[in-house]
Design a protein around this motif. Structure first.
Motif, PDB file in Angstrom:
ATOM      1  N   ARG A   1       0.739  -1.216   0.122  1.00 40.59           N
ATOM      2  CA  ARG A   1       0.118  -0.002  -0.208  1.00 40.59           C
ATOM      3  C   ARG A   1       0.883   1.208  -0.065  1.00 40.59           C
ATOM      4  O   ARG A   1       1.894   1.177   0.308  1.00 40.59           O
ATOM      5  CB  ARG A   1      -0.770  -0.056   1.346  1.00 40.59           C
ATOM      6  CG  ARG A   1      -1.837  -1.069   1.469  1.00 40.59           C
ATOM      7  CD  ARG A   1      -2.834  -0.678   0.440  1.00 40.59           C
ATOM      8  NE  ARG A   1      -3.864  -2.047   0.398  1.00 40.59           N
ATOM      9  CZ  ARG A   1      -5.020  -2.179   1.476  1.00 40.59           C
ATOM     10  NH1 ARG A   1      -4.859  -1.021   2.555  1.00 40.59           N
ATOM     11  NH2 ARG A   1      -5.694  -2.928   1.649  1.00 40.59           N
TER      12      ARG A   1
ATOM     13  N   ARG B   1       2.456   5.995  -7.951  1.00 39.25           N
ATOM     14  CA  ARG B   1       1.357   5.220  -8.256  1.00 39.25           C
ATOM     15  C   ARG B   1       1.582   3.978  -8.732  1.00 39.25           C
ATOM     16  O   ARG B   1       1.355   2.810  -8.269  1.00 39.25           O
ATOM     17  CB  ARG B   1       0.389   6.111  -8.555  1.00 39.25           C
ATOM     18  CG  ARG B   1      -1.272   5.504  -8.705  1.00 39.25           C
ATOM     19  CD  ARG B   1      -1.971   5.337  -7.652  1.00 39.25           C
ATOM     20  NE  ARG B   1      -1.997   4.324  -6.797  1.00 39.25           N
ATOM     21  CZ  ARG B   1      -2.634   4.043  -5.761  1.00 39.25           C
ATOM     22  NH1 ARG B   1      -2.912   4.973  -4.805  1.00 39.25           N
ATOM     23  NH2 ARG B   1      -2.476   2.836  -4.975  1.00 39.25           N
TER      24      ARG B   1
ATOM     25  N   ASN C   1       3.945   1.484  -7.148  1.00 39.09           N
ATOM     26  CA  ASN C   1       3.035   0.607  -6.378  1.00 39.09           C
ATOM     27  C   ASN C   1       2.165  -0.353  -6.997  1.00 39.09           C
ATOM     28  O   ASN C   1       2.294  -1.450  -6.422  1.00 39.09           O
ATOM     29  CB  ASN C   1       2.443   1.639  -5.519  1.00 39.09           C
ATOM     30  CG  ASN C   1       1.855   1.017  -4.164  1.00 39.09           C
ATOM     31  OD1 ASN C   1       2.735   0.903  -3.263  1.00 39.09           O
ATOM     32  ND2 ASN C   1       0.361   0.725  -4.310  1.00 39.09           N
ATOM     33  N   ASP C   2       1.551   0.177  -7.768  1.00 38.93           N
ATOM     34  CA  ASP C   2       0.784  -0.876  -8.504  1.00 38.93           C
ATOM     35  C   ASP C   2       1.192  -1.881  -9.379  1.00 38.93           C
ATOM     36  O   ASP C   2       1.100  -3.137  -9.383  1.00 38.93           O
ATOM     37  CB  ASP C   2      -0.239  -0.055  -9.406  1.00 38.93           C
ATOM     38  CG  ASP C   2      -1.232   0.740  -8.382  1.00 38.93           C
ATOM     39  OD1 ASP C   2      -1.320   0.640  -7.391  1.00 38.93           O
ATOM     40  OD2 ASP C   2      -1.907   1.645  -8.810  1.00 38.93           O
TER      41      ASP C   2
ATOM     42  N   ASP D   1      -3.031   5.533   0.500  1.00 40.35           N
ATOM     43  CA  ASP D   1      -3.983   4.717   0.914  1.00 40.35           C
ATOM     44  C   ASP D   1      -4.510   5.013   2.539  1.00 40.35           C
ATOM     45  O   ASP D   1      -5.611   4.604   2.648  1.00 40.35           O
ATOM     46  CB  ASP D   1      -3.812   3.159   0.757  1.00 40.35           C
ATOM     47  CG  ASP D   1      -3.560   2.841  -0.786  1.00 40.35           C
ATOM     48  OD1 ASP D   1      -4.330   3.248  -1.507  1.00 40.35           O
ATOM     49  OD2 ASP D   1      -2.424   2.235  -1.027  1.00 40.35           O
TER      50      ASP D   1
END
Lengths: 152, 254, 268
Positions: C37, C190, C193-194, C215
């Motif tokens: 996260r 982002r 992370n993803d 988050d």
């Protein structure tokens, strides 16, 4: 390419530094045969060593053949015993070689000059020199000169 | 008074522990000689010009001064001895170390200080790379390598400079110049103890002070400039003081 | 080992306190950072956010309390163990902290060269891949001083992920960037992370940017956690203090004026 050039100059730098050291070792200094096995030592007895110091040169016919080692007093005779450390390549000196203390130049340091005799036997390690001539001491010379003047 | 005592010995203690850490990290450089070569270039090769020029001038001045003094006593033949002995025993190692502190020591301290200021050292830490091994070690060992080599160069050039003035200009006999040198200068006492040992000790000293000052610099621009100044000042004093001690130790028996 | 480890948080901080000299920085701070996260740690300047990151990486030790990262008690690790742990973390410094004597390519290759024995071709592939990710493949020959602030930070990001870490920590990633660079960094955080499944920790005081990607947020001030929750929850927080911080109001529980004597008294 740049790395190559850099490495090259570093190599050159190291060589230059070592060459400078080598030049100084060979051209500037004398080793005087400090390594074991390459020298032999004889002892000369002098009444007066003047200002002779250890490490002073020992010469034969003006050629440097060794150096002065320890200088000490013989407690029985009150003479000075001087070690002469001679390079082994000069192992052909007769055992009746004499030693004199001279001064190089007017103010120069004192050194020992060897004068070979005619004996068939050669000097060996630990031998004593029989014929020596002490340093000339200026005051004594002048004193002798003055007293001989007085006698006239 | 107590504070000064604390500061002095505390700093010396920290610097010594730091030196231990640096030396402990040196074996890690063995498989990566390029890191060291790079630094030998930066501190050694780039200091060569200043060392060569200084050596030449110092030798020439010694030749000139020595000749003027010796000629008065009719002993101009001893000029070579004066030039060679003063260079080999004292001036060569000391002068080179002082020049090195100004030229390379200050830049080592500034570079490391700046790397600290810009968080480069922290970034290495975060990448699990020990900056003492990766950054400090090569610079330290490069100083230890470069200072003796520079000293040899300066001394040899200096003796040559004395020859230039004494023999070529003032007419001292070349044979006497070199012959007297050879008769007097000894390998073990003068070259080994004077030149080699002294220059090695000075290399360790200046390199140590420079990397320590850089590594402990405050991460600000004043901090870095202070580290640079301190490097030059402290190394100069340390070199001169250590020279006195070494001279006492090495030449007392002669 | 995989399943319990997976469930455990990446970082768990329990009741730590820390002081610098006489100045207390934290008192009894606890927080957890879940895996995979983006967790933000926000707070006013000088509240010790960066110090917290340095504790995660073991550069600093808390006075009391425990810091657990990937199941390891960080303050008790030896130097070697710490370095092994740090290979699993990347960190993006505020200044980028690129090595100034190496170009962009070599900067990213640096951790690979230090820690792996890969051949040149493989290193090249990995470096170019990371550079492509941050969109700077064309800038690989540039030196750090030729980069803009935003580009330097992107290069530093590529370097931080060179060893494929499990967690990446961003120290003030939005400070001093123009809007376009800022957008690029937000997008990259982002994306990292993803796409890479990284655990991200963002330390920042730029509320709008952080709330757009985080988050979960912690707000750190005055040596303790003032508030925590999702960005939406925090914006409607009961705490007046948290609302002042989230909305950037100049006056509130944190007064505009530094404590001083009455103006009239001072002037006369």
């Amino acid at each position: 390419m740049q790395t190559r050039l850099m490495e090259l100059t570093v190599g050159l730098f190291v060589c230059l530094g070592l060459a400078a050291l080598l030049i100084m070792t060979l051209q500037v200094s004398t080793d005087n045969g400090m390594r074991g096995g390459e020298t032999y030592t004889v002892i000369a007895r002098f009444e007066n060593t003047g200002s002779l110091r250890s490490r002073a040169p020992v010469t034969l016919a003006g050629v440097r053949v060794g150096r002065v080692g320890n200088i000490r007093i013989n407690p029985q005779t009150f003479d000075a015993e001087v070690e002469l450390i001679i390079s082994s390549q000069y192992d052909f000196m007769p055992d009746d070689t004499g030693a004199s203390i001279y001064t190089s130049g007017l103010l120069g340091e004192q050194y020992i000059a060897l004068e070979p005799g005619g004996s068939p036997n050669n000097l060996e390690d630990g031998d004593r020199l029989r014929f020596t001539q002490s340093a000339l001491v200026l005051e004594r010379l002048i004193g002798q000169f003055l007293s001989s003047m007085g006698q006239d | 008074m107590n504070g000064l005592f604390d500061t002095l010995f505390g700093a010396l203690g920290r610097a010594t522990l730091f030196l231990g850490q640096v030396i402990g990290g040196l074996p890690g450089l063995l498989p990566r000689p390029r890191l060291v070569i790079q630094q030998v270039y930066a501190v050694g090769v780039l200091s060569m010009i200043i060392v060569i020029i200084s050596g030449l001038f110092v030798g020439m001045v010694l030749g000139l001064q020595g000749y003027n003094t010796l000629a008065r006593f009719g002993a101009a033949e001893s000029l070579g001895v004066i030039v060679a002995l003063s260079l080999i025993r004292e001036l060569g190692p000391v002068l080179t170390a002082l020049l090195f502190a100004g030229r390379a020591g200050s830049s080592i301290a500034a570079e490391i200080g700046l790397m600290k200021t810009t968080e480069q050292l922290s970034a290495m830490e975060m990448m699990a790379v020990d900056p003492i091994k990766r950054v400090i070690g090569p610079r330290f060992i490069a100083s230890v390598i470069a200072v003796p080599l520079l000293t040899f160069i300066l001394t040899a050039i200096g003796i040559f400079g004395g020859h230039l003035i004494g023999v070529s200009l003032l007419g001292v006999d070349a044979g006497a110049y070199w012959g007297q040198i050879q008769n007097t200068v000894e390998f073990r006492e003068d070259i080994f103890q004077g030149l080699i040992i002294k220059s090695l000790v000075f290399g360790v000293l200046v390199g140590w002070i420079a990397v320590y000052q850089g590594y402990t610099a405050d991460p600000t621009s004043e901090g870095v400039s202070r580290a640079t100044t301190h490097t030059v000042v402290i190394s100069s004093l340390a070199v001169l003081g250590m020279d006195f001690i070494l001279t006492g130790l090495l030449f007392s028996g002669v | 080992m995989a399943s319990p480890d997976q469930a455990a948080p990446a970082v768990r901080v329990d009741n730590i306190s820390f002081a610098r000299g006489r100045h207390t920085i934290y008192e009894d701070v606890s927080l957890t950072i879940p895996r995979g996260r983006i967790t933000a740690i926000m707070g006013p300047s000088g509240c010790g956010k960066t110090t917290l990151l340095k504790m995660f990486s073991g550069q600093l030790r808390p006075r009391t309390g425990t810091v657990e990262v990937f199941g390891k008690q960080v303050p008790q690790l030896s130097r070697g163990e710490l370095y092994t742990l740090r290979k699993r973390m990347g960190m993006l410094f505020q200044s980028g902290a690129l090595l100034t004597d190496l170009n962009v390519y070599e900067n990213i290759a640096f951790p690979l060269r230090e820690h792996t024995r890969l051949n040149e071709a493989l290193i090249r592939q990995m470096v170019l891949m990371k550079l492509e990710l941050v969109g700077l493949r064309g800038a690989r020959e540039l030196m750090p001083e030729e980069l803009s602030g935003g580009m330097a930070r992107r290069v530093a990001l590529a370097r931080a992920i060179a060893l494929d870490p499990d967690m990446i920590m961003y120290d003030e990633p939005f400070v001093g960037l123009d809007p376009i660079s800022m957008g690029a960094i937000v997008r990259l955080i982002r994306l990292m992370n993803d796409a890479l499944g990284l655990t991200s920790v963002v330390v920042s005081h730029d509320v709008p940017e952080v709330t757009s990607i985080a988050d979960y947020c912690y707000i750190l001030a005055n040596g303790r956690i003032m508030g925590e929750g999702t960005p939406e929850a925090l914006a409607d927080s009961d705490s007046e203090w948290v609302r002042q911080f989230m909305h950037g109001e100049s006056d509130g529980p944190v007064p505009f004026h530094y404590p001083a004597a009455d103006l009239a008294e001072d002037m006369l």
